[in-house]
Design an enzyme around this catalytic site. Structure first.
Site, PDB file in Angstrom:
ATOM      1  N   TYR A 142     -74.802  29.654 115.689  1.00 43.52           N
ATOM      2  CA  TYR A 142     -75.077  30.537 114.545  1.00 43.52           C
ATOM      3  C   TYR A 142     -76.560  30.636 114.234  1.00 43.52           C
ATOM      4  O   TYR A 142     -77.009  31.617 113.661  1.00 43.52           O
ATOM      5  CB  TYR A 142     -74.366  30.028 113.281  1.00 43.52           C
ATOM      6  CG  TYR A 142     -72.866  30.066 113.348  1.00 43.52           C
ATOM      7  CD1 TYR A 142     -72.219  30.673 114.410  1.00 43.52           C
ATOM      8  CD2 TYR A 142     -72.100  29.488 112.363  1.00 43.52           C
ATOM      9  CE1 TYR A 142     -70.842  30.692 114.477  1.00 43.52           C
ATOM     10  CE2 TYR A 142     -70.710  29.511 112.423  1.00 43.52           C
ATOM     11  CZ  TYR A 142     -70.092  30.109 113.488  1.00 43.52           C
ATOM     12  OH  TYR A 142     -68.743  30.138 113.553  1.00 43.52           O
ATOM     13  N   LYS A 189     -66.550  20.025 123.501  1.00 43.47           N
ATOM     14  CA  LYS A 189     -66.112  20.647 124.761  1.00 43.47           C
ATOM     15  C   LYS A 189     -67.043  20.084 125.823  1.00 43.47           C
ATOM     16  O   LYS A 189     -67.767  20.809 126.515  1.00 43.47           O
ATOM     17  CB  LYS A 189     -66.205  22.174 124.616  1.00 43.47           C
ATOM     18  CG  LYS A 189     -65.653  22.974 125.764  1.00 43.47           C
ATOM     19  CD  LYS A 189     -64.150  23.074 125.772  1.00 43.47           C
ATOM     20  CE  LYS A 189     -63.698  23.832 127.005  1.00 43.47           C
ATOM     21  NZ  LYS A 189     -62.275  23.715 127.288  1.00 43.47           N
ATOM     22  N   ASP A 221     -60.053  22.775 122.612  1.00 43.61           N
ATOM     23  CA  ASP A 221     -58.823  23.523 122.932  1.00 43.61           C
ATOM     24  C   ASP A 221     -57.590  22.651 122.697  1.00 43.61           C
ATOM     25  O   ASP A 221     -56.586  23.093 122.131  1.00 43.61           O
ATOM     26  CB  ASP A 221     -58.858  24.086 124.367  1.00 43.61           C
ATOM     27  CG  ASP A 221     -59.519  23.146 125.368  1.00 43.61           C
ATOM     28  OD1 ASP A 221     -60.071  22.109 124.959  1.00 43.61           O
ATOM     29  OD2 ASP A 221     -59.471  23.433 126.571  1.00 43.61           O
ATOM     30  N   ASP A 245     -65.654  25.968 112.337  1.00 44.43           N
ATOM     31  CA  ASP A 245     -65.343  27.224 111.650  1.00 44.43           C
ATOM     32  C   ASP A 245     -63.921  27.656 112.010  1.00 44.43           C
ATOM     33  O   ASP A 245     -63.098  28.003 111.151  1.00 44.43           O
ATOM     34  CB  ASP A 245     -66.367  28.282 112.113  1.00 44.43           C
ATOM     35  CG  ASP A 245     -66.341  29.531 111.256  1.00 44.43           C
ATOM     36  OD1 ASP A 245     -65.520  29.594 110.312  1.00 44.43           O
ATOM     37  OD2 ASP A 245     -67.123  30.449 111.532  1.00 44.43           O
ATOM     38  N   ASP A 249     -60.054  26.957 109.704  1.00 40.92           N
ATOM     39  CA  ASP A 249     -59.196  28.072 109.278  1.00 40.92           C
ATOM     40  C   ASP A 249     -57.781  27.881 109.826  1.00 40.92           C
ATOM     41  O   ASP A 249     -56.788  28.162 109.150  1.00 40.92           O
ATOM     42  CB  ASP A 249     -59.754  29.416 109.744  1.00 40.92           C
ATOM     43  CG  ASP A 249     -60.597  30.066 108.652  1.00 40.92           C
ATOM     44  OD1 ASP A 249     -61.097  29.328 107.781  1.00 40.92           O
ATOM     45  OD2 ASP A 249     -60.737  31.307 108.673  1.00 40.92           O
TER      46      ASP A 249
END
Ligand code: NAD
Length: 356
Positions: A142, A189, A221, A245, A249
């Site tokens: 970001y 990851k 994942d 992020d 959610d």
């Protein structure tokens, strides 16, 4: 205790729910004999309309001076439909995080038993799930270099992490794990991404300082799958900005609704407390938004920024009791909820206030 609290409602339902969160803080001040002094500041679309700037200097100065910020949300359909707009509400949010050095976003994912049926996950898988997420907030893809090349046909976003950034959030997460079930899951990851390899290396090193905390490393994942398959296996989860992020959610669905979840963003200065939901244009102005996330954000504020655990717990208990009494806002009601128990934003706030 005397404290300065800045109320920053922002846009859409942020205005509606933050008004309720503030009333709850007021009730706590009266009940426990504290003095909370309030001020207000603009951010987001409302700030652009008045000043042309999504985070005016005056708002930022007020934030830096206050002891804690109760924040609503930013966003307006005008910008969602115009990705090329140069001045945007969410720039205010990102600038606030950067300027206040808010590097850790903390999201408790706790299901109130009464809402087991509001989740899309089976109650027997969910019951007892209680996860504390730590999402890194100021690094990653970001904030790295971004741009276009090849005449705009190729785009890039650079992900970057430095050792100290991983260390400081890892320590916060380990400290929290110590006060809970002493389990920490670090999500990365590391099989393909270099920033993840640094992340894992740093978390492994910090783990040596916390021999009493059981640590596991999961790929993002696999974590996405495990959160749905077996949410109770998690206690504290710590992860980078982008993964956090998305995962938080996903995890919000464990709690049944975005309208139930609070978050804290903390760093070395003023902490910011906010619902995880956005400005919800689809229900803005209708008086139906669930104010419980803002109320629970107020509870987090008291606990984390002011150390007022008893006061914070009394809010959480009041929310629990309101749900036990059968009251629901529309987003958490189901087919069995009697019509007279489905309340709007202000009425739901009043029920919580009565119990306080
Ligand atoms: P959203 O969270 O605003 O809404 C998603 C869905 O959940 C909507 O159907 C909404 O009605 C419902 N919902 C959210 N909060 C609720 C509540 N308290 N009570 C009842 N229902 C609730 O996300 P979105 O629709 O993707 O985005 C809307 C705007 O919010 C966009 O402009 C987006 O950029 C912005 N946004 C801001 C933040 C933030 O300020 N932190 C976060 C996410 C989205």
């Amino acid at each position: 205790m005397k404290k300065n609290i800045l109320i920053v409602p922002g846009d859409g339902i942020g205005q509606e729910v933050t008004a309720v969160g503030k009333k709850v803080l007021d009730a706590i001040a009266k009940k426990f004999n504290h003095e909370f002094i309030y001020d207000e500041a603009l951010i987001g679309h409302v700030a652009i309309e008045v000043t042309g700037n999504p985070l005016p200097d005056e708002s930022l100065a007020k934030m830096k001076k206050s002891d804690a910020v109760l924040f609503g949300a930013v966003g307006h359909p005008k910008y969602d439909n115009d990705p090329s707009a140069k001045v945007r509400p969410e720039q205010g949010l990102l600038k606030m995080r950067k300027e206040l050095g808010l590097y850790a976003n903390i999201r408790p994912i706790k299901l109130f038993d009464e809402l087991l049926s509001a989740s899309s996950i089976k109650p027997e898988i969910l019951k007892g799930a209680d996860i504390l997420f730590f999402r890194e907030l100021t690094g990653d893809i970001y904030f790295g270099e971004k741009g276009r090349k090849n005449n705009g046909d190729t785009a890039f976003d650079v992900a970057e992490y430095s050792r100290y950034e991983v260390e400081r959030i890892a320590r916060k997460a380990f400290d929290a794990a110590r006060t809970r079930r002493k389990k920490l899951c670090s999500v990365d990851k590391a099989n393909v991404i270099e920033t993840s390899r640094l992340w894992r290396e740093v978390v492994q090193k910090i783990a040596l300082e916390y021999p009493d905390v059981e640590v596991e490393h999961q790929f993002v994942d696999a974590t996405a799958m495990l959160l749905i398959k077996d949410p109770r296996r998690f206690d504290v989860v710590v992860t980078a900005n982008l993964f956090g992020d998305i995962l938080t959610d996903e995890a919000s669905q464990i709690a049944g609704s975005m309208g139930m979840l609070a978050s804290a963003s903390i760093g070395d200065g003023t902490g910011v407390y906010e619902p995880i939901h956005g400005s919800a244009h689809d229900i803005t102005g209708k008086g139906v938004a669930n104010p419980l996330a803002s109320i629970l954000s107020a509870a987090l504020l008291l606990d984390i920024s002011f150390g007022l655990k008893k006061e914070s717990d009394s809010i959480i208990n009041a929310v629990d009791d309101v749900l036990k009494a059968g009251f629901r806002t529309r987003d958490i009601a189901d087919a069995n909820t009697p019509a007279d128990k489905i309340l709007g934003t202000a009425a739901m706030g009043e029920e919580v206030l009565k119990l306080l």
